[in-house]
Design an enzyme around this catalytic site. Structure first.
Site, mmCIF file in Angstrom:
data_model
loop_
_atom_site.group_PDB
_atom_site.id
_atom_site.type_symbol
_atom_site.label_atom_id
_atom_site.label_comp_id
_atom_site.label_asym_id
_atom_site.label_seq_id
_atom_site.Cartn_x
_atom_site.Cartn_y
_atom_site.Cartn_z
ATOM 1 N N HIS A 124 0.841 -1.207 0.000
ATOM 2 C CA HIS A 124 0.000 0.000 0.000
ATOM 3 C C HIS A 124 0.865 1.243 0.000
ATOM 4 O O HIS A 124 1.916 1.294 0.650
ATOM 5 C CB HIS A 124 -0.998 -0.011 1.176
ATOM 6 C CG HIS A 124 -0.466 0.285 2.541
ATOM 7 N ND1 HIS A 124 -0.328 1.566 3.036
ATOM 8 C CD2 HIS A 124 -0.040 -0.550 3.525
ATOM 9 C CE1 HIS A 124 0.135 1.499 4.280
ATOM 10 N NE2 HIS A 124 0.331 0.245 4.601
ATOM 11 N N ASP A 136 5.775 2.648 7.079
ATOM 12 C CA ASP A 136 4.394 2.188 6.832
ATOM 13 C C ASP A 136 3.694 3.096 5.833
ATOM 14 O O ASP A 136 3.015 4.064 6.217
ATOM 15 C CB ASP A 136 3.619 2.153 8.151
ATOM 16 C CG ASP A 136 2.208 1.629 7.958
ATOM 17 O OD1 ASP A 136 1.377 1.920 8.850
ATOM 18 O OD2 ASP A 136 1.937 0.960 6.943
ATOM 19 N N GLU A 170 -5.276 1.759 2.134
ATOM 20 C CA GLU A 170 -5.152 0.578 3.010
ATOM 21 C C GLU A 170 -5.463 0.977 4.438
ATOM 22 O O GLU A 170 -6.089 0.255 5.196
ATOM 23 C CB GLU A 170 -3.747 -0.003 2.914
ATOM 24 C CG GLU A 170 -3.541 -1.302 3.674
ATOM 25 C CD GLU A 170 -3.116 -1.113 5.144
ATOM 26 O OE1 GLU A 170 -2.814 0.017 5.526
ATOM 27 O OE2 GLU A 170 -3.128 -2.105 5.884
ATOM 28 N N GLU A 171 -5.028 2.161 4.793
ATOM 29 C CA GLU A 171 -5.164 2.605 6.187
ATOM 30 C C GLU A 171 -6.626 2.862 6.581
ATOM 31 O O GLU A 171 -6.928 2.978 7.759
ATOM 32 C CB GLU A 171 -4.323 3.870 6.429
ATOM 33 C CG GLU A 171 -2.834 3.690 6.213
ATOM 34 C CD GLU A 171 -2.142 2.855 7.288
ATOM 35 O OE1 GLU A 171 -2.836 2.260 8.138
ATOM 36 O OE2 GLU A 171 -0.904 2.764 7.269
ATOM 37 N N ASP A 199 4.185 -4.939 3.649
ATOM 38 C CA ASP A 199 3.661 -3.808 4.408
ATOM 39 C C ASP A 199 4.483 -3.697 5.684
ATOM 40 O O ASP A 199 4.350 -4.507 6.593
ATOM 41 C CB ASP A 199 2.178 -4.060 4.739
ATOM 42 C CG ASP A 199 1.540 -2.921 5.517
ATOM 43 O OD1 ASP A 199 0.332 -3.032 5.807
ATOM 44 O OD2 ASP A 199 2.242 -1.939 5.829
ATOM 45 N N HIS A 286 2.436 4.792 12.783
ATOM 46 C CA HIS A 286 1.291 5.712 12.638
ATOM 47 C C HIS A 286 1.538 7.058 13.318
ATOM 48 O O HIS A 286 0.593 7.719 13.771
ATOM 49 C CB HIS A 286 0.000 5.065 13.146
ATOM 50 C CG HIS A 286 -0.543 4.045 12.210
ATOM 51 N ND1 HIS A 286 -1.770 3.445 12.350
ATOM 52 C CD2 HIS A 286 -0.010 3.506 11.078
ATOM 53 C CE1 HIS A 286 -1.987 2.579 11.368
ATOM 54 N NE2 HIS A 286 -0.915 2.596 10.581
#
Ligand code: DTR
Ligand code: ZN
Ligand code: ZN
Length: 316
Positions: A124, A136, A170-171, A199, A286
């Site tokens: 992603h 990420d 994706e998130e 990922d 994140h």
């Protein structure tokens, strides 16, 4: 639909030999047997990091992130697409809507090979809104981009067809990859023989986790890391948590690699892998600090080379 066992066994044999020779090739020894033609080339980690620097610059120039629906995501897709178009890939952009914003998947096909037997790699490309998303998932996106560019540079012409994908949203819940699988014509699902997902493969306090879904794909990766004398663990935390899930739900063999997110490395894992016990594999998961400084180069290098070994081995 799985390949018949003989095909899988043959693929596994090619992979095992390829991994051995590739490891020696990376270690500097010259491969000497016919099997060396099946050996995957080294993936330049310097080139992978250059792609990460570009994604960082894109985030810096667009409000600090590359999230779904943002200019940063659009610029990220334009960057990857430009590299692939220049290298001779056939690219297409698939649109979808999520949270009232238009999202985009980038699909790149390497001309040639039996389209009835497609090996597909995906990562992603979107980040969360709180940061640039370099681990990420710039890490996976950059690694498969450099792998695709290496396919072109080597003019690799495998028996099977190669397809690469960079997923949007994706998130937000595997939205882009789910859209792609949902839109596949029923007959096209069975043409995808393997889907490999990447990922988070450069975590700063890395683990070496291998998806334990399809045994042939899993063995590909485990043999490669065994050649490096690196222990691996199954990615038990990851079930359903990334873009392989829609493919698995559609009955397509899946596999992949993961270097860990916000859960903590144990003392035993630190013994095996180095790094710091009692700390997260990625303390910037994140977060705004998921920048180019949030990457372990050794993990990125090993995982990028493992991707090439699996691709060459499964597509021969
Ligand atoms: N869902 C991914 C990160 C991820 C993939 N596997 C795991 C396992 C445990 C925690 C997180 C993940 C993402 O955030 O993009
Ligand atoms: Zn994430
Ligand atoms: Zn991710």
């Amino acid at each position: 639909m799985k390949l018949s066992v003989p095909g899988r066994t043959a693929a596994a044999a090619v992979i095992a030999v390829g991994a051995l020779l590739t490891t020696s090739a990376i270690a500097g020894a010259a491969p000497t047997s016919q099997a060396s033609k099946a050996a995957a080339p080294d993936i330049s980690v310097a080139n992978v990091k250059a792609h990460l620097n570009e994604l960082q610059s894109i985030a810096d120039a667009n409000g600090g992130n590359r999230a779904h629906g943002s200019k940063g995501y659009q610029a990220s897709l334009d960057y990857v697409k430009g590299k692939l178009d220049a290298a001779g890939f056939t690219t297409s952009v698939q649109e979808f809507t999520s949270n009232g914003k238009t999202g985009y998947n980038l699909i790149a096909d390497w001309p040639g090979g039996d389209e009835g037997q497609t090996v597909m790699l995906g990562s992603h490309l979107d980040s969360v809104g709180s940061g640039p998303g370099i681990n990420d998932n710039g890490s996976g996106s950059a690694a498969i981009l450099e792998t695709a560019l290496t396919v072109a540079k080597e003019n690799y012409k495998p028996a099977k067809h190669l397809r690469f994908a960079w997923w949007g949203a994706e998130e937000l819940g595997l939205v882009g990859s789910s859209h792609y699988v949902d839109k596949l014509a029923t007959g096209d699902r069975s043409k995808i023989k393997d889907y490999l997902n990447f990922d988070m493969i450069g975590s700063p306090n890395p683990g070496y986790f291998v998806y334990d879904d399809d045994p042939t794909i899993e063995k590909t990766f485990k043999d490669y890391f065994a050649g490096l004398n690196l222990a691996t663990e199954p990615d038990e935390e990851g079930d359903g948590r990334s873009d392989h899930a829609p493919f698995k739900d559609a009955g397509i063999p899946v596999g992949g690699l993961f270097s860990g997110a916000d859960y903590e490395k144990t003392a035993e894992q630190a013994q095996n892998w180095g790094g710091t016990a009692g700390k997260p594999f990625d303390p910037c998961y994140h977060s705004a600090c998921d920048k180019t400084s949030n990457i372990d180069e050794t993990a990125l290098d090993h995982n990028s080379d493992a991707i090439a070994v699996a691709l060459w081995g499964l597509s021969a």
